[in-house]
Scaffold this motif. Structure first.
Motif, PDB file in Angstrom:
ATOM      1  N   GLY A  51      56.429  29.823  49.035  1.00  0.00           N
ATOM      2  CA  GLY A  51      56.033  30.379  47.372  1.00  0.00           C
ATOM      3  C   GLY A  51      54.970  30.057  47.084  1.00  0.00           C
ATOM      4  N   CYS A  52      53.777  29.986  47.726  1.00  0.00           N
ATOM      5  CA  CYS A  52      52.497  30.174  48.057  1.00  0.00           C
ATOM      6  C   CYS A  52      52.242  31.257  47.483  1.00  0.00           C
ATOM      7  CB  CYS A  52      52.192  29.382  48.910  1.00  0.00           C
ATOM      8  SG  CYS A  52      52.066  27.937  49.432  1.00  0.00           S
ATOM      9  N   ILE A  53      50.971  31.735  47.156  1.00  0.00           N
ATOM     10  CA  ILE A  53      50.341  32.687  46.999  1.00  0.00           C
ATOM     11  C   ILE A  53      48.821  33.137  47.552  1.00  0.00           C
ATOM     12  CG2 ILE A  53      49.480  34.215  44.892  1.00  0.00           C
ATOM     13  CD1 ILE A  53      51.740  33.026  42.965  1.00  0.00           C
ATOM     14  N   GLU A  54      48.439  33.864  47.427  1.00  0.00           N
ATOM     15  CA  GLU A  54      46.215  33.771  48.970  1.00  0.00           C
ATOM     16  C   GLU A  54      46.073  35.178  47.446  1.00  0.00           C
ATOM     17  OE1 GLU A  54      45.877  32.939  52.277  1.00  0.00           O
ATOM     18  OE2 GLU A  54      45.993  34.990  52.153  1.00  0.00           O
ATOM     19  N   PHE A  55      45.271  34.787  47.144  1.00  0.00           N
ATOM     20  CA  PHE A  55      44.141  35.950  46.937  1.00  0.00           C
ATOM     21  C   PHE A  55      43.310  35.957  47.765  1.00  0.00           C
ATOM     22  CE2 PHE A  55      45.280  34.168  41.834  1.00  0.00           C
ATOM     23  CZ  PHE A  55      46.353  34.754  41.892  1.00  0.00           C
ATOM     24  N   LYS A  56      42.839  36.972  48.099  1.00  0.00           N
ATOM     25  CA  LYS A  56      41.706  37.678  48.855  1.00  0.00           C
ATOM     26  C   LYS A  56      41.187  38.630  48.711  1.00  0.00           C
ATOM     27  CE  LYS A  56      43.582  36.916  53.553  1.00  0.00           C
ATOM     28  NZ  LYS A  56      43.759  37.199  54.926  1.00  0.00           N
ATOM     29  N   TYR A  57      39.264  38.657  48.502  1.00  0.00           N
ATOM     30  CA  TYR A  57      38.164  39.301  47.452  1.00  0.00           C
ATOM     31  C   TYR A  57      37.376  40.303  49.022  1.00  0.00           C
ATOM     32  CZ  TYR A  57      39.820  36.500  43.928  1.00  0.00           C
ATOM     33  OH  TYR A  57      40.770  35.928  43.138  1.00  0.00           O
ATOM     34  N   GLY A  58      37.455  40.548  48.516  1.00  0.00           N
ATOM     35  CA  GLY A  58      36.165  42.109  49.470  1.00  0.00           C
ATOM     36  C   GLY A  58      35.402  42.123  48.543  1.00  0.00           C
ATOM     37  N   ASP A  59      34.534  43.363  48.733  1.00  0.00           N
ATOM     38  CA  ASP A  59      33.296  43.899  48.058  1.00  0.00           C
ATOM     39  C   ASP A  59      33.987  43.771  46.472  1.00  0.00           C
ATOM     40  OD1 ASP A  59      31.983  44.142  50.548  1.00  0.00           O
ATOM     41  OD2 ASP A  59      32.431  45.914  50.673  1.00  0.00           O
ATOM     42  N   LEU A  60      33.247  43.412  46.014  1.00  0.00           N
ATOM     43  CA  LEU A  60      32.844  42.892  43.890  1.00  0.00           C
ATOM     44  C   LEU A  60      31.899  43.700  43.761  1.00  0.00           C
ATOM     45  CD1 LEU A  60      35.031  39.722  43.813  1.00  0.00           C
ATOM     46  CD2 LEU A  60      36.321  42.346  43.551  1.00  0.00           C
ATOM     47  N   ASP A  61      31.726  44.338  42.485  1.00  0.00           N
ATOM     48  CA  ASP A  61      30.979  44.240  41.068  1.00  0.00           C
ATOM     49  C   ASP A  61      30.337  43.091  40.733  1.00  0.00           C
ATOM     50  OD1 ASP A  61      28.687  45.788  40.256  1.00  0.00           O
ATOM     51  OD2 ASP A  61      30.160  46.841  38.971  1.00  0.00           O
ATOM     52  N   SER A 121      36.017  32.042  37.939  1.00  0.00           N
ATOM     53  CA  SER A 121      35.456  33.917  38.586  1.00  0.00           C
ATOM     54  C   SER A 121      34.171  33.846  39.117  1.00  0.00           C
ATOM     55  CB  SER A 121      35.335  34.553  37.858  1.00  0.00           C
ATOM     56  OG  SER A 121      35.084  34.725  36.315  1.00  0.00           O
ATOM     57  N   LEU A 122      33.545  32.161  38.885  1.00  0.00           N
ATOM     58  CA  LEU A 122      32.134  32.402  39.124  1.00  0.00           C
ATOM     59  C   LEU A 122      31.616  32.643  40.481  1.00  0.00           C
ATOM     60  CD1 LEU A 122      30.612  29.946  36.685  1.00  0.00           C
ATOM     61  CD2 LEU A 122      30.820  32.505  36.599  1.00  0.00           C
ATOM     62  N   ASP A 123      32.564  31.730  41.313  1.00  0.00           N
ATOM     63  CA  ASP A 123      32.469  31.529  42.803  1.00  0.00           C
ATOM     64  C   ASP A 123      33.076  33.028  43.636  1.00  0.00           C
ATOM     65  OD1 ASP A 123      30.763  29.254  42.800  1.00  0.00           O
ATOM     66  OD2 ASP A 123      32.774  28.349  43.162  1.00  0.00           O
ATOM     67  N   ILE A 124      33.555  33.190  43.085  1.00  0.00           N
ATOM     68  CA  ILE A 124      34.508  34.700  43.762  1.00  0.00           C
ATOM     69  C   ILE A 124      33.361  35.760  43.043  1.00  0.00           C
ATOM     70  CG2 ILE A 124      36.312  35.801  42.995  1.00  0.00           C
ATOM     71  CD1 ILE A 124      37.434  33.664  42.446  1.00  0.00           C
ATOM     72  N   LEU A 125      33.262  36.052  41.667  1.00  0.00           N
ATOM     73  CA  LEU A 125      32.184  37.447  41.493  1.00  0.00           C
ATOM     74  C   LEU A 125      30.469  36.672  43.176  1.00  0.00           C
ATOM     75  CD1 LEU A 125      32.269  37.354  37.680  1.00  0.00           C
ATOM     76  CD2 LEU A 125      32.849  39.059  39.807  1.00  0.00           C
ATOM     77  N   ASP A 126      29.989  36.169  42.772  1.00  0.00           N
ATOM     78  CA  ASP A 126      28.191  35.629  43.378  1.00  0.00           C
ATOM     79  C   ASP A 126      28.993  35.738  45.357  1.00  0.00           C
ATOM     80  OD1 ASP A 126      29.063  33.258  44.503  1.00  0.00           O
ATOM     81  OD2 ASP A 126      28.167  31.880  43.099  1.00  0.00           O
ATOM     82  N   GLY A 127      30.343  36.195  45.826  1.00  0.00           N
ATOM     83  CA  GLY A 127      30.703  36.002  47.168  1.00  0.00           C
ATOM     84  C   GLY A 127      30.896  34.632  47.448  1.00  0.00           C
ATOM     85  N   THR A 128      30.393  33.921  46.962  1.00  0.00           N
ATOM     86  CA  THR A 128      30.926  32.114  47.911  1.00  0.00           C
ATOM     87  C   THR A 128      32.429  31.699  48.243  1.00  0.00           C
ATOM     88  OG1 THR A 128      29.241  31.065  46.140  1.00  0.00           O
ATOM     89  CG2 THR A 128      30.308  29.843  47.032  1.00  0.00           C
ATOM     90  N   ILE A 129      33.440  32.282  47.113  1.00  0.00           N
ATOM     91  CA  ILE A 129      34.925  32.407  47.791  1.00  0.00           C
ATOM     92  C   ILE A 129      35.234  33.391  47.709  1.00  0.00           C
ATOM     93  CG2 ILE A 129      36.726  31.242  47.405  1.00  0.00           C
ATOM     94  CD1 ILE A 129      35.611  28.841  45.435  1.00  0.00           C
ATOM     95  N   THR A 130      35.977  34.121  48.870  1.00  0.00           N
ATOM     96  CA  THR A 130      36.547  35.050  49.356  1.00  0.00           C
ATOM     97  C   THR A 130      37.995  35.269  49.570  1.00  0.00           C
ATOM     98  OG1 THR A 130      35.997  34.930  51.252  1.00  0.00           O
ATOM     99  CG2 THR A 130      34.485  35.939  50.679  1.00  0.00           C
ATOM    100  N   CYS A 131      38.498  33.400  49.784  1.00  0.00           N
ATOM    101  CA  CYS A 131      40.196  33.373  49.365  1.00  0.00           C
ATOM    102  C   CYS A 131      40.065  32.076  49.099  1.00  0.00           C
ATOM    103  CB  CYS A 131      40.180  33.601  51.651  1.00  0.00           C
ATOM    104  SG  CYS A 131      41.792  33.046  51.474  1.00  0.00           S
ATOM    105  N   ILE A 132      41.571  32.298  48.158  1.00  0.00           N
ATOM    106  CA  ILE A 132      42.062  31.020  48.250  1.00  0.00           C
ATOM    107  C   ILE A 132      43.829  31.293  47.554  1.00  0.00           C
ATOM    108  CG2 ILE A 132      42.806  29.904  45.433  1.00  0.00           C
ATOM    109  CD1 ILE A 132      40.545  31.216  44.066  1.00  0.00           C
ATOM    110  N   ARG A 133      44.370  29.708  48.080  1.00  0.00           N
ATOM    111  CA  ARG A 133      45.326  29.889  48.316  1.00  0.00           C
ATOM    112  C   ARG A 133      46.064  28.843  47.451  1.00  0.00           C
ATOM    113  NH1 ARG A 133      49.174  31.640  52.378  1.00  0.00           N
ATOM    114  NH2 ARG A 133      50.972  30.027  52.672  1.00  0.00           N
TER     115      ARG A 133
END
Length: 153
Positions: free
Chosen positions: A89-99, A127-139
């Protein structure tokens, strides 16, 4: 195409799914019952693609991916995905290249999180750490009352 998945009505309608500016999570206004890896005003007609698939290979999961999809007022594409795991039932968000410097993302914000069917319970992620690329995956995993972040990379 606005960067979230919504589990709507039986007839397939999703009230509020055309909203281009992210609401706070949780929020009782529509849309509700959503999984939002990156809620913003995306325009796949400008480029990129949005695909989904079921992966039936332990662990079984549903994956939705936005690949090189630009925000409506910008050219650079954005790549991210949401994976819903059937067994845990977990959810994972992954991030590649973002503007990450996109003025619309900074001005209007980006909605990242999970919300229940009536919009009263949810988990919002900055969203701050995601937009700057510090975080690329959240579970996120459900703890019996809400989804909680159990891992960040």
């Amino acid at each position: 195409s606005n960067g979230f998945l919504s589990f709507g009505e039986e007839n397939g309608n999703c009230e509020g799914c055309t909203r281009t500016i992210a609401d706070p999570i949780p929020d009782m206004s529509v849309p509700n019952n959503l999984v939002s890896p990156f809620w913003a005003d995306f325009d796949p007609a400008q480029g990129g693609n949005i695909k989904y698939k079921y992966v039936m290979n332990m662990p079984d999961r549903f994956i939705a991916q936005w690949t090189d999809v630009p925000e409506a007022t910008s050219v650079p594409g954005n790549t991210f995905q949401a994976a819903l795991f059937f067994d845990s039932g977990c959810i994972e968000f992954k991030y590649g290249d973002l503007d990450g410097q996109n003025p619309a993302f900074v001005l209007f914000g980006v909605g990242i999180g999970v919300e229940n069917i009536d919009g009263m319970v949810g988990t919002e992620i900055s969203s701050l750490d995601i937009l700057d690329g510090t975080i690329t995956c959240i579970r996120l995993c459900y703890d019996g009352t809400n989804y909680v972040v159990v891992d960040e990379q």
